[in-house]
Design a protein around this motif. Structure first.
Motif, mmCIF file in Angstrom:
data_model
loop_
_atom_site.group_PDB
_atom_site.id
_atom_site.type_symbol
_atom_site.label_atom_id
_atom_site.label_comp_id
_atom_site.label_asym_id
_atom_site.label_seq_id
_atom_site.Cartn_x
_atom_site.Cartn_y
_atom_site.Cartn_z
ATOM 1 N N ILE A 188 36.168 47.825 41.825
ATOM 2 C CA ILE A 188 37.350 48.723 40.971
ATOM 3 C C ILE A 188 38.007 47.386 39.894
ATOM 4 O O ILE A 188 38.089 48.075 38.940
ATOM 5 C CB ILE A 188 38.646 49.195 42.018
ATOM 6 N N ASP A 189 39.050 46.929 40.997
ATOM 7 C CA ASP A 189 39.827 45.791 39.751
ATOM 8 C C ASP A 189 38.559 45.008 38.588
ATOM 9 O O ASP A 189 39.409 44.651 37.792
ATOM 10 C CB ASP A 189 39.955 44.932 40.849
ATOM 11 N N LEU A 190 37.561 44.692 39.139
ATOM 12 C CA LEU A 190 36.776 44.357 37.820
ATOM 13 C C LEU A 190 36.382 45.420 36.852
ATOM 14 O O LEU A 190 36.976 44.799 35.545
ATOM 15 C CB LEU A 190 35.096 44.092 38.852
ATOM 16 N N TRP A 191 36.647 46.617 37.290
ATOM 17 C CA TRP A 191 36.060 47.453 35.935
ATOM 18 C C TRP A 191 37.163 47.686 35.518
ATOM 19 O O TRP A 191 37.256 48.291 34.110
ATOM 20 C CB TRP A 191 35.079 48.485 36.120
ATOM 21 N N LEU A 192 38.367 47.787 35.937
ATOM 22 C CA LEU A 192 39.672 48.121 35.866
ATOM 23 C C LEU A 192 40.188 46.490 34.179
ATOM 24 O O LEU A 192 40.728 47.472 33.020
ATOM 25 C CB LEU A 192 40.826 48.284 36.439
#
Length: 205
Positions: free
Chosen positions: A83-87
């Motif tokens: 999630i953090d990477l995609w955000l």
């Protein structure tokens, strides 16, 4: 091969979650809680994914009267990182201002969440605690995934409102359709994965 589908499912799921967050139309009640916690307390959305997962593992253990399913935390950690990477990628890749673009962003995200969740769940490897809770409620209520998912989302919607999470039209759509989409995608994706993973049966005659 099954672990490959597991990773594909997680990648699609986390991309879908990031898309709904970036759409600014409202996220799922669960993700709205995570964003609300990140905004009010600090840490990243992915970090809160892991922290809340720990609490849900305890809740699931109580409901099924079994030892905590610690492996679910592994999936939660991978999901939180995803999630953090995609955000990070999406925030630097594309900025959407028109409502039509936001709607497309959200719709794609919702579909990806359904496909990704159905894909990784069918591998039967360490479901995220909230997805495990969905399966538990399905068995307790003796209904289907739609009912279990809707019950969970209704509860987290209340928490999200208290935390001031990103509630909007997208949240309402998620509550209404996320369970239906998961219920819809599970059978065909299960058949597709089994066709690839399971060896063909050969006749002995």
């Amino acid at each position: 091969m099954r672990y490959g589908f597991y990773m594909i499912g997680i990648l699609l799921l986390t991309l879908g979650i990031a898309c709904t967050i970036q759409s600014d139309l409202g996220t799922s009640p669960f993700d709205a809680v995570l964003v609300g916690l990140a905004t009010n307390i600090g840490l990243t959305v992915g970090s809160w994914e892991v922290i809340v997962a720990l609490l849900l593992i305890g809740c699931n253990s109580f409901l099924i009267r079994q030892k905590p399913e610690v492996l679910g935390l592994v999936t939660a950690i991978i999901t939180g990182i995803g999630i953090d990477l995609w955000l990070f990628v999406l925030s630097n890749l594309l900025t959407i201002e028109l409502v039509q673009g936001q709607a497309i962003y959200f719709a794609v995200g919702l579909l990806l969440i359904g496909v990704g969740t159905a894909t990784y769940l069918h591998t039967n490897f360490a479901p995220i605690p909230i997805d495990r809770l969905t399966l538990i409620l399905r068995d307790i209520t003796k209904t289907n995934l739609f009912v279990g998912r809707t019950l969970i989302y209704t509860l987290f919607l209340l928490f999200a409102l208290l935390l001031g999470g990103p509630i909007g039209i997208g949240t309402i759509l998620t509550v209404c359709f996320a369970g239906l989409l998961l219920n819809f995608f599970m059978p065909p994706i299960a058949k597709a994965i089994d066709r690839v993973v399971l060896p063909p049966v050969t006749s002995t005659h």
